[in-house]
Design a protein around this motif. Structure first.
Motif, PDB file in Angstrom:
ATOM      1  N   VAL A  89      28.490 -36.776-123.558  1.00  0.00           N
ATOM      2  CA  VAL A  89      27.548 -37.884-123.764  1.00  0.00           C
ATOM      3  C   VAL A  89      26.159 -37.338-124.087  1.00  0.00           C
ATOM      4  CG1 VAL A  89      26.398 -39.848-122.667  1.00  0.00           C
ATOM      5  CG2 VAL A  89      28.839 -39.460-122.275  1.00  0.00           C
ATOM      6  N   ILE A  90      25.691 -36.407-123.255  1.00  0.00           N
ATOM      7  CA  ILE A  90      24.356 -35.835-123.446  1.00  0.00           C
ATOM      8  C   ILE A  90      24.282 -35.044-124.754  1.00  0.00           C
ATOM      9  CG2 ILE A  90      22.661 -34.203-122.518  1.00  0.00           C
ATOM     10  CD1 ILE A  90      23.703 -34.915-119.711  1.00  0.00           C
ATOM     11  N   GLY A  91      25.358 -34.332-125.068  1.00  0.00           N
ATOM     12  CA  GLY A  91      25.387 -33.522-126.287  1.00  0.00           C
ATOM     13  C   GLY A  91      25.252 -34.336-127.558  1.00  0.00           C
ATOM     14  N   ASN A  92      25.602 -35.621-127.490  1.00  0.00           N
ATOM     15  CA  ASN A  92      25.479 -36.513-128.654  1.00  0.00           C
ATOM     16  C   ASN A  92      24.258 -37.424-128.562  1.00  0.00           C
ATOM     17  OD1 ASN A  92      27.924 -36.041-130.427  1.00  0.00           O
ATOM     18  ND2 ASN A  92      28.942 -36.340-128.454  1.00  0.00           N
ATOM     19  N   ASN A  93      23.426 -37.169-127.584  1.00  0.00           N
ATOM     20  CA  ASN A  93      22.176 -37.896-127.435  1.00  0.00           C
ATOM     21  C   ASN A  93      21.169 -37.281-128.409  1.00  0.00           C
ATOM     22  OD1 ASN A  93      19.624 -38.778-126.705  1.00  0.00           O
ATOM     23  ND2 ASN A  93      19.787 -38.168-124.567  1.00  0.00           N
ATOM     24  N   PRO A  94      20.692 -38.031-129.390  1.00  0.00           N
ATOM     25  CA  PRO A  94      19.799 -37.462-130.409  1.00  0.00           C
ATOM     26  C   PRO A  94      18.543 -36.811-129.848  1.00  0.00           C
ATOM     27  CG  PRO A  94      19.850 -39.865-130.536  1.00  0.00           C
ATOM     28  CD  PRO A  94      20.962 -39.461-129.641  1.00  0.00           C
ATOM     29  N   VAL A  95      17.950 -37.403-128.808  1.00  0.00           N
ATOM     30  CA  VAL A  95      16.738 -36.821-128.234  1.00  0.00           C
ATOM     31  C   VAL A  95      17.054 -35.451-127.619  1.00  0.00           C
ATOM     32  CG1 VAL A  95      14.886 -37.093-126.542  1.00  0.00           C
ATOM     33  CG2 VAL A  95      15.714 -39.088-127.792  1.00  0.00           C
ATOM     34  N   PHE A  96      18.194 -35.353-126.945  1.00  0.00           N
ATOM     35  CA  PHE A  96      18.600 -34.059-126.387  1.00  0.00           C
ATOM     36  C   PHE A  96      18.823 -33.037-127.492  1.00  0.00           C
ATOM     37  CE2 PHE A  96      22.091 -31.128-125.375  1.00  0.00           C
ATOM     38  CZ  PHE A  96      21.485 -30.397-124.359  1.00  0.00           C
ATOM     39  N   VAL A  97      19.363 -33.481-128.612  1.00  0.00           N
ATOM     40  CA  VAL A  97      19.609 -32.578-129.750  1.00  0.00           C
ATOM     41  C   VAL A  97      18.299 -31.926-130.192  1.00  0.00           C
ATOM     42  CG1 VAL A  97      20.236 -32.485-132.194  1.00  0.00           C
ATOM     43  CG2 VAL A  97      21.686 -33.726-130.578  1.00  0.00           C
ATOM     44  N   TYR A  98      17.236 -32.729-130.315  1.00  0.00           N
ATOM     45  CA  TYR A  98      15.947 -32.188-130.736  1.00  0.00           C
ATOM     46  C   TYR A  98      15.351 -31.272-129.673  1.00  0.00           C
ATOM     47  CZ  TYR A  98      16.481 -35.740-134.307  1.00  0.00           C
ATOM     48  OH  TYR A  98      16.983 -36.497-135.350  1.00  0.00           O
ATOM     49  N   ALA A 102      17.150 -29.522-127.383  1.00  0.00           N
ATOM     50  CA  ALA A 102      17.983 -28.316-127.347  1.00  0.00           C
ATOM     51  C   ALA A 102      17.661 -27.393-128.528  1.00  0.00           C
ATOM     52  CB  ALA A 102      19.458 -28.704-127.364  1.00  0.00           C
ATOM     53  N   PHE A 103      17.429 -27.983-129.683  1.00  0.00           N
ATOM     54  CA  PHE A 103      17.077 -27.204-130.880  1.00  0.00           C
ATOM     55  C   PHE A 103      15.775 -26.447-130.646  1.00  0.00           C
ATOM     56  CE2 PHE A 103      15.531 -26.286-135.087  1.00  0.00           C
ATOM     57  CZ  PHE A 103      16.664 -26.133-135.874  1.00  0.00           C
ATOM     58  N   ALA A 104      14.786 -27.119-130.070  1.00  0.00           N
ATOM     59  CA  ALA A 104      13.492 -26.492-129.801  1.00  0.00           C
ATOM     60  C   ALA A 104      13.626 -25.378-128.779  1.00  0.00           C
ATOM     61  CB  ALA A 104      12.490 -27.540-129.317  1.00  0.00           C
ATOM     62  N   ARG A 105      14.418 -25.613-127.747  1.00  0.00           N
ATOM     63  CA  ARG A 105      14.616 -24.573-126.728  1.00  0.00           C
ATOM     64  C   ARG A 105      15.275 -23.333-127.330  1.00  0.00           C
ATOM     65  NH1 ARG A 105      16.663 -28.884-122.157  1.00  0.00           N
ATOM     66  NH2 ARG A 105      14.599 -29.317-121.235  1.00  0.00           N
ATOM     67  N   ASP A 106      16.215 -23.545-128.219  1.00  0.00           N
ATOM     68  CA  ASP A 106      16.895 -22.416-128.855  1.00  0.00           C
ATOM     69  C   ASP A 106      15.925 -21.582-129.690  1.00  0.00           C
ATOM     70  OD1 ASP A 106      19.341 -22.874-127.745  1.00  0.00           O
ATOM     71  OD2 ASP A 106      20.289 -23.668-129.561  1.00  0.00           O
ATOM     72  N   CYS A 107      15.152 -22.236-130.544  1.00  0.00           N
ATOM     73  CA  CYS A 107      14.313 -21.480-131.475  1.00  0.00           C
ATOM     74  C   CYS A 107      13.026 -20.961-130.848  1.00  0.00           C
ATOM     75  CB  CYS A 107      14.014 -22.297-132.724  1.00  0.00           C
ATOM     76  SG  CYS A 107      13.039 -23.781-132.462  1.00  0.00           S
ATOM     77  N   VAL A 108      12.557 -21.579-129.756  1.00  0.00           N
ATOM     78  CA  VAL A 108      11.316 -21.127-129.118  1.00  0.00           C
ATOM     79  C   VAL A 108      11.588 -20.312-127.857  1.00  0.00           C
ATOM     80  CG1 VAL A 108       9.150 -21.838-128.031  1.00  0.00           C
ATOM     81  CG2 VAL A 108       9.984 -23.051-130.048  1.00  0.00           C
ATOM     82  N   MET A 109      12.310 -20.890-126.909  1.00  0.00           N
ATOM     83  CA  MET A 109      12.562 -20.225-125.630  1.00  0.00           C
ATOM     84  C   MET A 109      13.535 -19.067-125.736  1.00  0.00           C
ATOM     85  SD  MET A 109      12.934 -22.819-122.420  1.00  0.00           S
ATOM     86  CE  MET A 109      13.456 -21.461-121.379  1.00  0.00           C
ATOM     87  N   TYR A 110      14.710 -19.383-126.291  1.00  0.00           N
ATOM     88  CA  TYR A 110      15.788 -18.386-126.331  1.00  0.00           C
ATOM     89  C   TYR A 110      15.742 -17.541-127.601  1.00  0.00           C
ATOM     90  CZ  TYR A 110      17.327 -21.617-122.722  1.00  0.00           C
ATOM     91  OH  TYR A 110      17.382 -22.418-121.607  1.00  0.00           O
ATOM     92  N   GLN A 111      14.886 -17.947-128.525  1.00  0.00           N
ATOM     93  CA  GLN A 111      14.633 -17.183-129.751  1.00  0.00           C
ATOM     94  C   GLN A 111      15.927 -16.807-130.477  1.00  0.00           C
ATOM     95  OE1 GLN A 111      12.011 -13.981-128.533  1.00  0.00           O
ATOM     96  NE2 GLN A 111      10.308 -15.388-128.225  1.00  0.00           N
ATOM     97  N   LYS A 112      16.746 -17.830-130.639  1.00  0.00           N
ATOM     98  CA  LYS A 112      17.992 -17.636-131.379  1.00  0.00           C
ATOM     99  C   LYS A 112      18.146 -18.746-132.408  1.00  0.00           C
ATOM    100  CE  LYS A 112      20.989 -20.261-128.226  1.00  0.00           C
ATOM    101  NZ  LYS A 112      22.202 -20.226-127.385  1.00  0.00           N
ATOM    102  N   TRP A 113      18.929 -18.467-133.426  1.00  0.00           N
ATOM    103  CA  TRP A 113      19.193 -19.455-134.470  1.00  0.00           C
ATOM    104  C   TRP A 113      20.094 -20.540-133.891  1.00  0.00           C
ATOM    105  CZ3 TRP A 113      17.182 -19.667-139.388  1.00  0.00           C
ATOM    106  CH2 TRP A 113      17.769 -20.593-140.257  1.00  0.00           C
TER     107      TRP A 113
END
Length: 258
Positions: free
Chosen positions: A201-210, A212-223
């Motif tokens: 459910v959370i994985g398909n939540n559009p706000v979570f998608v944005y 999670a995307f930010a955390r990946d590229c800023v925090m975890y520094q991964k594509w």
């Protein structure tokens, strides 16, 4: 061609004036003014970190940045959609006196939220430095994420602005929806700690998608994974197209109701 260019300039000027008015009105009685846009996320992050950092110490590294990344995107979305909802009703006088595209007032509220987001990002960058998050090429993806989050918010804002004209109670219903939506966006808790069903459910939540995307590229520094890219783009484009279609279909009925 020249006439269209002049109209675009006038259109941009009006939106800029409306955005300036909204910013001034928001901080009219405040001594610190827009500085609160920087201080507010920092203070909220400090409180939330004190409460939850020990609970999620083993599962979330750099919890303050984890939380702050989530909350700035949530504030962008909730601020944009909440303010866009009342844009037409709040500007009924201008709608009656001045011949402007009705979407001008909705866009002005969206851009106001983006301006506030820009101030908030000052606090975000400051915290990235404090917590020694290294500069990475993946951080260049951050503006793309913001763009599609804004596009998604714009679509929701278009629909809400029309609904509010004909059904004022939507304002109260939406506040309840936002509360539930916020808790379903994994802003302050780890997404992986929930059940498999909740993760879907959370994985398909559009706000979570944005977020999670930010955390990946800023925090975890991964594509970010391909799945996140697809969802980010589809949610943004689909929301905008649906919202714009609904707004275009109903905008001519707005004047009769207002």
């Amino acid at each position: 061609m020249r006439k269209n260019r002049e109209e675009l300039k006038q259109y941009y000027f009006v939106i800029k004036q409306l955005v300036d008015r909204e910013i001034k009105r928001k901080y009219a009685r405040s001594f610190l003014g827009v500085i609160w846009s920087v201080l507010n996320p920092l203070m909220t992050m400090a409180v939330m970190s004190m409460i939850f950092s020990t609970i999620f110490k083993r599962t979330i590294e750099n919890y303050p940045i984890y939380y702050l990344t989530g909350t700035i995107f949530w504030q962008l979305f909730s601020g944009a959609t909440n303010s866009a909802m009342t844009a037409l009703v709040d500007n009924r006088t201008l709608l009656l006196k001045v011949k402007l595209p009705k979407q001008t007032f909705v866009l002005a509220r969206i851009y106001t939220a983006l301006t506030n987001f820009g101030y908030t990002c000052v606090a975000y960058v400051l915290m990235l430095v404090v917590f020694q998050i290294k500069i990475s090429p993946t951080m260049l993806l951050f503006p793309i994420d913001v763009f599609f989050c804004l596009l998604f918010s714009m679509g929701i804002g278009y629909v809400l602005s029309i609904l509010y004209v004909f059904f004022a109670d939507i304002k109260y219903l939406y506040s309840i929806v936002l509360t539930l939506w916020m808790y379903m966006s994994a802003i302050f808790y780890p997404y992986e700690s929930t059940t498999l069903m909740m993760q879907k459910v959370i994985g398909n939540n559009p706000v979570f998608v944005y977020i999670a995307f930010a955390r990946d590229c800023v925090m975890y520094q991964k594509w970010p994974e391909t799945d996140l890219w697809i969802k980010m783009i589809l949610w943004g484009i689909a929301s905008f197209l649906i919202g714009y279609y609904v707004f275009s279909k109903k905008e001519n009925n707005v004047m009769q109701k207002i």
